[in-house]
Scaffold this motif. Structure first.
Motif, PDB file in Angstrom:
ATOM      1  N   LEU A 288       3.715  -7.982  -8.660  1.00  0.00           N
ATOM      2  CA  LEU A 288       2.366  -7.822  -9.195  1.00  0.00           C
ATOM      3  C   LEU A 288       1.962  -6.351  -9.277  1.00  0.00           C
ATOM      4  O   LEU A 288       1.309  -5.937 -10.242  1.00  0.00           O
ATOM      5  CB  LEU A 288       1.367  -8.574  -8.313  1.00  0.00           C
ATOM      6  N   THR A 289       2.345  -5.569  -8.287  1.00  0.00           N
ATOM      7  CA  THR A 289       1.985  -4.156  -8.268  1.00  0.00           C
ATOM      8  C   THR A 289       2.755  -3.376  -9.319  1.00  0.00           C
ATOM      9  O   THR A 289       2.183  -2.581 -10.067  1.00  0.00           O
ATOM     10  CB  THR A 289       2.249  -3.554  -6.874  1.00  0.00           C
ATOM     11  N   ALA A 290       4.054  -3.610  -9.387  1.00  0.00           N
ATOM     12  CA  ALA A 290       4.904  -2.854 -10.314  1.00  0.00           C
ATOM     13  C   ALA A 290       4.588  -3.160 -11.772  1.00  0.00           C
ATOM     14  O   ALA A 290       4.728  -2.293 -12.638  1.00  0.00           O
ATOM     15  CB  ALA A 290       6.374  -3.147 -10.026  1.00  0.00           C
ATOM     16  N   HIS A 291       4.148  -4.387 -12.063  1.00  0.00           N
ATOM     17  CA  HIS A 291       3.884  -4.796 -13.445  1.00  0.00           C
ATOM     18  C   HIS A 291       2.394  -5.049 -13.687  1.00  0.00           C
ATOM     19  O   HIS A 291       2.014  -5.912 -14.478  1.00  0.00           O
ATOM     20  CB  HIS A 291       4.703  -6.046 -13.772  1.00  0.00           C
ATOM     21  N   ALA A 292       1.563  -4.266 -13.012  1.00  0.00           N
ATOM     22  CA  ALA A 292       0.111  -4.461 -13.095  1.00  0.00           C
ATOM     23  C   ALA A 292      -0.406  -4.393 -14.530  1.00  0.00           C
ATOM     24  O   ALA A 292      -1.268  -5.183 -14.928  1.00  0.00           O
ATOM     25  CB  ALA A 292      -0.598  -3.429 -12.227  1.00  0.00           C
ATOM     26  N   SER A 293       0.106  -3.459 -15.311  1.00  0.00           N
ATOM     27  CA  SER A 293      -0.385  -3.309 -16.694  1.00  0.00           C
ATOM     28  C   SER A 293      -0.175  -4.573 -17.505  1.00  0.00           C
ATOM     29  O   SER A 293      -1.038  -4.977 -18.290  1.00  0.00           O
ATOM     30  CB  SER A 293       0.321  -2.133 -17.373  1.00  0.00           C
ATOM     31  N   THR A 294       0.978  -5.199 -17.323  1.00  0.00           N
ATOM     32  CA  THR A 294       1.294  -6.410 -18.078  1.00  0.00           C
ATOM     33  C   THR A 294       0.514  -7.607 -17.562  1.00  0.00           C
ATOM     34  O   THR A 294      -0.012  -8.409 -18.349  1.00  0.00           O
ATOM     35  CB  THR A 294       2.802  -6.713 -17.982  1.00  0.00           C
ATOM     36  N   ILE A 295       0.412  -7.749 -16.255  1.00  0.00           N
ATOM     37  CA  ILE A 295      -0.182  -8.948 -15.660  1.00  0.00           C
ATOM     38  C   ILE A 295      -1.704  -8.897 -15.660  1.00  0.00           C
ATOM     39  O   ILE A 295      -2.369  -9.903 -15.949  1.00  0.00           O
ATOM     40  CB  ILE A 295       0.362  -9.142 -14.236  1.00  0.00           C
ATOM     41  N   PHE A 296      -2.279  -7.737 -15.374  1.00  0.00           N
ATOM     42  CA  PHE A 296      -3.738  -7.617 -15.261  1.00  0.00           C
ATOM     43  C   PHE A 296      -4.377  -6.890 -16.437  1.00  0.00           C
ATOM     44  O   PHE A 296      -5.604  -6.745 -16.471  1.00  0.00           O
ATOM     45  CB  PHE A 296      -4.102  -6.905 -13.958  1.00  0.00           C
ATOM     46  N   GLY A 297      -3.564  -6.407 -17.352  1.00  0.00           N
ATOM     47  CA  GLY A 297      -4.103  -5.720 -18.512  1.00  0.00           C
ATOM     48  C   GLY A 297      -4.467  -4.275 -18.251  1.00  0.00           C
ATOM     49  O   GLY A 297      -5.017  -3.600 -19.122  1.00  0.00           O
ATOM     50  N   SER A 298      -4.168  -3.778 -17.049  1.00  0.00           N
ATOM     51  CA  SER A 298      -4.492  -2.414 -16.673  1.00  0.00           C
ATOM     52  C   SER A 298      -3.712  -2.045 -15.414  1.00  0.00           C
ATOM     53  O   SER A 298      -3.518  -2.896 -14.537  1.00  0.00           O
ATOM     54  CB  SER A 298      -5.999  -2.277 -16.404  1.00  0.00           C
ATOM     55  N   PRO A 299      -3.272  -0.781 -15.301  1.00  0.00           N
ATOM     56  CA  PRO A 299      -2.626  -0.354 -14.064  1.00  0.00           C
ATOM     57  C   PRO A 299      -3.633  -0.053 -12.953  1.00  0.00           C
ATOM     58  O   PRO A 299      -3.230   0.225 -11.820  1.00  0.00           O
ATOM     59  CB  PRO A 299      -1.886   0.916 -14.481  1.00  0.00           C
ATOM     60  N   HIS A 300      -4.910  -0.108 -13.272  1.00  0.00           N
ATOM     61  CA  HIS A 300      -5.944   0.256 -12.305  1.00  0.00           C
ATOM     62  C   HIS A 300      -6.259  -0.925 -11.387  1.00  0.00           C
ATOM     63  O   HIS A 300      -7.329  -1.552 -11.463  1.00  0.00           O
ATOM     64  CB  HIS A 300      -7.187   0.748 -13.031  1.00  0.00           C
ATOM     65  N   VAL A 301      -5.288  -1.241 -10.536  1.00  0.00           N
ATOM     66  CA  VAL A 301      -5.465  -2.266  -9.513  1.00  0.00           C
ATOM     67  C   VAL A 301      -5.032  -1.675  -8.171  1.00  0.00           C
ATOM     68  O   VAL A 301      -4.216  -0.754  -8.109  1.00  0.00           O
ATOM     69  CB  VAL A 301      -4.651  -3.545  -9.816  1.00  0.00           C
ATOM     70  N   LEU A 302      -5.601  -2.216  -7.114  1.00  0.00           N
ATOM     71  CA  LEU A 302      -5.267  -1.817  -5.751  1.00  0.00           C
ATOM     72  C   LEU A 302      -4.667  -3.039  -5.069  1.00  0.00           C
ATOM     73  O   LEU A 302      -5.275  -4.099  -5.054  1.00  0.00           O
ATOM     74  CB  LEU A 302      -6.535  -1.369  -5.023  1.00  0.00           C
ATOM     75  N   SER A 303      -3.454  -2.889  -4.520  1.00  0.00           N
ATOM     76  CA  SER A 303      -2.796  -4.047  -3.919  1.00  0.00           C
ATOM     77  C   SER A 303      -2.492  -3.811  -2.450  1.00  0.00           C
ATOM     78  O   SER A 303      -2.275  -2.680  -2.006  1.00  0.00           O
ATOM     79  CB  SER A 303      -1.514  -4.393  -4.674  1.00  0.00           C
ATOM     80  N   THR A 304      -2.462  -4.929  -1.711  1.00  0.00           N
ATOM     81  CA  THR A 304      -2.192  -4.882  -0.284  1.00  0.00           C
ATOM     82  C   THR A 304      -1.626  -6.232   0.142  1.00  0.00           C
ATOM     83  O   THR A 304      -1.538  -7.172  -0.652  1.00  0.00           O
ATOM     84  CB  THR A 304      -3.477  -4.538   0.498  1.00  0.00           C
ATOM     85  N   ALA A 305      -1.243  -6.344   1.412  1.00  0.00           N
ATOM     86  CA  ALA A 305      -0.690  -7.598   1.927  1.00  0.00           C
ATOM     87  C   ALA A 305      -0.943  -7.681   3.420  1.00  0.00           C
ATOM     88  O   ALA A 305      -1.171  -6.672   4.088  1.00  0.00           O
ATOM     89  CB  ALA A 305       0.809  -7.683   1.643  1.00  0.00           C
ATOM     90  N   ILE A 306      -0.886  -8.913   3.938  1.00  0.00           N
ATOM     91  CA  ILE A 306      -1.047  -9.131   5.373  1.00  0.00           C
ATOM     92  C   ILE A 306      -0.107 -10.228   5.811  1.00  0.00           C
ATOM     93  O   ILE A 306       0.069 -11.227   5.110  1.00  0.00           O
ATOM     94  CB  ILE A 306      -2.518  -9.484   5.715  1.00  0.00           C
ATOM     95  N   ASP A 307       0.544 -10.024   6.959  1.00  0.00           N
ATOM     96  CA  ASP A 307       1.520 -10.997   7.455  1.00  0.00           C
ATOM     97  C   ASP A 307       1.481 -10.975   8.985  1.00  0.00           C
ATOM     98  O   ASP A 307       1.238  -9.920   9.582  1.00  0.00           O
ATOM     99  CB  ASP A 307       2.926 -10.652   6.952  1.00  0.00           C
ATOM    100  N   VAL A 308       1.747 -12.118   9.610  1.00  0.00           N
ATOM    101  CA  VAL A 308       1.771 -12.155  11.066  1.00  0.00           C
ATOM    102  C   VAL A 308       3.022 -11.490  11.630  1.00  0.00           C
ATOM    103  O   VAL A 308       3.052 -11.109  12.798  1.00  0.00           O
ATOM    104  CB  VAL A 308       1.693 -13.608  11.596  1.00  0.00           C
ATOM    105  N   SER A 309       4.060 -11.335  10.800  1.00  0.00           N
ATOM    106  CA  SER A 309       5.321 -10.758  11.272  1.00  0.00           C
ATOM    107  C   SER A 309       5.381  -9.267  10.987  1.00  0.00           C
ATOM    108  O   SER A 309       5.251  -8.844   9.832  1.00  0.00           O
ATOM    109  CB  SER A 309       6.504 -11.443  10.584  1.00  0.00           C
ATOM    110  N   PRO A 310       5.618  -8.431  12.001  1.00  0.00           N
ATOM    111  CA  PRO A 310       5.750  -6.993  11.745  1.00  0.00           C
ATOM    112  C   PRO A 310       6.976  -6.669  10.910  1.00  0.00           C
ATOM    113  O   PRO A 310       6.984  -5.693  10.158  1.00  0.00           O
ATOM    114  CB  PRO A 310       5.855  -6.395  13.158  1.00  0.00           C
ATOM    115  N   PHE A 311       8.012  -7.513  10.997  1.00  0.00           N
ATOM    116  CA  PHE A 311       9.220  -7.288  10.198  1.00  0.00           C
ATOM    117  C   PHE A 311       8.958  -7.566   8.723  1.00  0.00           C
ATOM    118  O   PHE A 311       9.475  -6.874   7.850  1.00  0.00           O
ATOM    119  CB  PHE A 311      10.360  -8.165  10.717  1.00  0.00           C
TER     120      PHE A 311
END
Length: 253
Positions: free
Chosen positions: A70-93
């Motif tokens: 989603l981050t790498a292809h933001a222009s295609t998927i969201f119509g603009s590269p101006h997106v901010l992406s993040t993630a959260i997981d219980v596993s540090p790995f």
């Protein structure tokens, strides 16, 4: 077809390996119907009156293949590269793997990428302010199991260079064990959606047949009063494989 991010660096003995559910999310989110929906919702109407950059969150990214895509292809998927992406997981790995997966994907797609922050260790959406998330993606632990495994310890000290077989097995169990009907973790996430999603926010949640997706969609549609929320299937594995048949449900106001 958009290229799939490289995850060859991921330690699959303790981090979920991309599988059919991961690729269904990639196919669904990059489909013409969903890119049209997301672009109409989040692309800036003009450079002179831009909409705020949407915040894209993946909960439980595992290898990071989906949020990297989603981050790498933001222009295609969201119509603009101006997106901010993040993630959260219980596993540090998983957090460490995701950070590297996204960094590699962004470096290989600089002309279409959005802006990546980092993956954070935590529980579902607990670190996020109310109304702050615009696009939420969740590939949950959806397999029905007698119990839910205990979460791993938090903090950087949990990211050990060497882990035991039992520790690795526990980390992998966290990626698939969903408790009763495979829905205990997913139900917690659904209950949090009205608080964490922005007014224009949308969530994509993966379900299997044993999660009783029609009942799940029915419950979502009456959250906060009849007609306030919509829930529709926008992607499916299309396989008659019993409870393993998968679908992606889009949830939005």
């Amino acid at each position: 077809m958009l290229p799939t991010p490289d995850t060859s660096h991921v330690p699959y003995q303790r981090v979920y390996e991309p599988a059919e559910d991961s690729f269904l999310l990639l196919d669904t989110l990059s489909s013409s119907s969903e890119t049209a929906f997301l672009s109409s919702r989040f692309a800036s109407p003009s450079p002179f009156s831009p909409s705020p950059a949407p915040l894209i969150l993946e909960v439980g990214p595992g290898s990071g293949v989906v949020i990297a895509f989603l981050t790498a292809h933001a222009s295609t998927i969201f119509g603009s590269p101006h997106v901010l992406s993040t993630a959260i997981d219980v596993s540090p790995f998983a957090c460490a793997a995701t950070n590297l997966t996204v960094s590699k994907a962004v470096s290989e797609n600089t002309s279409t990428s959005g802006f990546w922050t980092s993956a954070t260790q935590g529980d579902l959406v607990s670190p996020f302010r109310p109304g702050s998330v615009d696009v939420l993606v969740f590939n949950p632990p959806y397999v029905p199991t007698p119990d839910l495994p205990a979460p791993p310890p938090t903090g950087l000290q949990a990211l050990k260079e060497k882990t035991t077989f039992e520790e690795d097995s526990h980390l992998l169990e966290l990626t698939y064990a969903g408790g009763r009907d495979g829905m205990e973790t997913t139900d917690r996430l659904i209950e949090a959606l009205p608080g964490v999603l922005s007014e224009r926010g949308v969530a994509y949640i993966l379900l299997c047949a044993q999660n009783k997706p029609e009942e799940v969609k029915g419950r979502i549609r009456v959250m906060g009063g009849e007609g306030k929320w919509k829930a529709e299937t926008v992607g499916t594995s299309g396989r008659q494989a019993g409870w393993e048949k998968l679908q992606i449900v889009r949830v939005w106001r």
